[in-house]
Design an enzyme around this catalytic site. Structure first.
Site, PDB file in Angstrom:
ATOM      1  N   CYS A  51     -55.654 -37.758 -77.562  1.00 51.74           N
ATOM      2  CA  CYS A  51     -54.731 -37.346 -78.252  1.00 51.74           C
ATOM      3  C   CYS A  51     -54.130 -38.663 -79.284  1.00 51.74           C
ATOM      4  O   CYS A  51     -54.347 -39.710 -78.741  1.00 51.74           O
ATOM      5  CB  CYS A  51     -53.535 -36.808 -77.399  1.00 51.74           C
ATOM      6  SG  CYS A  51     -51.971 -36.286 -78.316  1.00 51.74           S
ATOM      7  N   ASP A  53     -51.117 -39.359 -79.596  1.00 50.66           N
ATOM      8  CA  ASP A  53     -50.130 -40.147 -78.924  1.00 50.66           C
ATOM      9  C   ASP A  53     -50.084 -41.597 -78.665  1.00 50.66           C
ATOM     10  O   ASP A  53     -51.255 -42.091 -78.134  1.00 50.66           O
ATOM     11  CB  ASP A  53     -49.819 -39.344 -77.434  1.00 50.66           C
ATOM     12  CG  ASP A  53     -48.486 -39.782 -76.700  1.00 50.66           C
ATOM     13  OD1 ASP A  53     -47.879 -38.864 -76.516  1.00 50.66           O
ATOM     14  OD2 ASP A  53     -48.305 -40.870 -76.757  1.00 50.66           O
ATOM     15  N   ARG A  55     -48.955 -43.671 -76.708  1.00 50.42           N
ATOM     16  CA  ARG A  55     -49.364 -44.186 -75.368  1.00 50.42           C
ATOM     17  C   ARG A  55     -50.868 -44.113 -74.798  1.00 50.42           C
ATOM     18  O   ARG A  55     -51.139 -44.771 -73.858  1.00 50.42           O
ATOM     19  CB  ARG A  55     -48.184 -43.289 -74.266  1.00 50.42           C
ATOM     20  CG  ARG A  55     -46.870 -43.629 -74.589  1.00 50.42           C
ATOM     21  CD  ARG A  55     -45.948 -42.519 -74.112  1.00 50.42           C
ATOM     22  NE  ARG A  55     -46.176 -41.147 -74.576  1.00 50.42           N
ATOM     23  CZ  ARG A  55     -45.637 -40.173 -74.008  1.00 50.42           C
ATOM     24  NH1 ARG A  55     -44.609 -40.257 -73.287  1.00 50.42           N
ATOM     25  NH2 ARG A  55     -45.661 -38.785 -74.771  1.00 50.42           N
ATOM     26  N   HIS A 107     -53.317 -35.715 -71.901  1.00 50.62           N
ATOM     27  CA  HIS A 107     -52.641 -36.474 -71.086  1.00 50.62           C
ATOM     28  C   HIS A 107     -51.224 -35.735 -70.710  1.00 50.62           C
ATOM     29  O   HIS A 107     -51.092 -34.552 -71.485  1.00 50.62           O
ATOM     30  CB  HIS A 107     -52.102 -37.651 -72.013  1.00 50.62           C
ATOM     31  CG  HIS A 107     -51.199 -37.542 -73.356  1.00 50.62           C
ATOM     32  ND1 HIS A 107     -49.773 -37.605 -73.127  1.00 50.62           N
ATOM     33  CD2 HIS A 107     -51.518 -37.033 -74.358  1.00 50.62           C
ATOM     34  CE1 HIS A 107     -49.547 -37.092 -74.490  1.00 50.62           C
ATOM     35  NE2 HIS A 107     -50.348 -36.860 -75.266  1.00 50.62           N
ATOM     36  N   CYS A 110     -47.763 -34.042 -73.028  1.00 52.73           N
ATOM     37  CA  CYS A 110     -48.174 -33.921 -74.478  1.00 52.73           C
ATOM     38  C   CYS A 110     -47.309 -33.288 -75.271  1.00 52.73           C
ATOM     39  O   CYS A 110     -47.014 -32.244 -75.035  1.00 52.73           O
ATOM     40  CB  CYS A 110     -49.677 -33.491 -74.448  1.00 52.73           C
ATOM     41  SG  CYS A 110     -50.344 -33.443 -76.225  1.00 52.73           S
TER      42      CYS A 110
END
Ligand code: ZN
Length: 217
Positions: A51, A53, A55, A107, A110
């Site tokens: 992803c 993202d 993080r 994750h 999400c």
């Protein structure tokens, strides 16, 4: 006069460029040939499809160095079999870099999956996320039986499972297996609250694990 927003933005950019210069200085002090060697080429053994993202910082989470992991990331780590972008990455990684492993990584928490589970419009993203809504519909009974707090993460897992199967159906993967190469496709979930990567134990490493109709001979 610059607005507060642009001042914040400028300081972000300055900080990141400063960080880069400091990091290069530190690495070069410890390993004078590091960048000379890096510039010679890459031979990663792992393709990561994860992803976008912020993080999911792959190098940091896996404590790997530049050159070790080939990466494709998009919102909600989707792998549409007709998507030229992700297919080009997989093709290059499998056929030319000859990676031994493909990791499909979702994750917890999400935002893309959360948006897919909502009735709110996310603009252009609605189109990208529609197949995740479809995945929810197919698995609605299982997901709705879970406590609400667990539904997003279960749909994320199901999305990873589908991604692993999608990769395992691609002709370029079968060509690698036909050549006798050891190529494994894994499904992982990053647990943001612990930082740990959870192996979903759905690894596919050969043709016996998917329907014969996808096999390229
Ligand atoms: Zn995400």
């Amino acid at each position: 006069m610059a607005s507060t927003d642009s001042q914040d933005s400028d300081s972000t950019i300055e900080r990141i460029l400063d960080n880069n210069r400091e990091w290069v200085a530190e690495v070069t002090a410890q390993h004078p040939d590091f960048f000379t060697n890096l510039a010679k080429g890459q031979s990663p053994n792992l393709l990561w499809i994860g992803c976008s993202d912020s993080r999911m910082a792959v190098d940091v989470l896996t404590n790997t160095q530049p050159g070790e992991v080939f990466i494709h990331r998009n919102i909600a780590n989707r792998i549409p079999s007709e998507d030229v972008n992700v297919n080009s990455v997989i093709n290059y990684a499998v056929k030319h870099l000859k990676v031994g492993h493909v990791v499909v990584a979702g994750h917890t928490g999400c935002g893309g999956i959360k948006a897919a589970l909502s009735n709110d419009s996310a603009g252009l993203l609605d189109h990208w996320l529609q197949p995740i809504k479809d995945l929810y519909v197919v698995n609605k009974r299982e997901i709705e039986a879970l406590p609400e707090a667990e539904r997003v993460d279960r749909l994320s897992e199901l999305n990873v499972i589908r991604g692993v199967r999608t990769v395992a159906k691609l002709p370029v993967v079968h060509e690698a297996w036909n050549e006798g190469r050891d190529l494994q496709i894994h499904g992982w979930m990053l647990q943001l609250h612990t930082g740990l990567l959870k192996d979903l134990n759905i690894t596919i490493s050969g043709e016996g694990q998917i329907d014969d109709i996808y096999v390229v001979k």
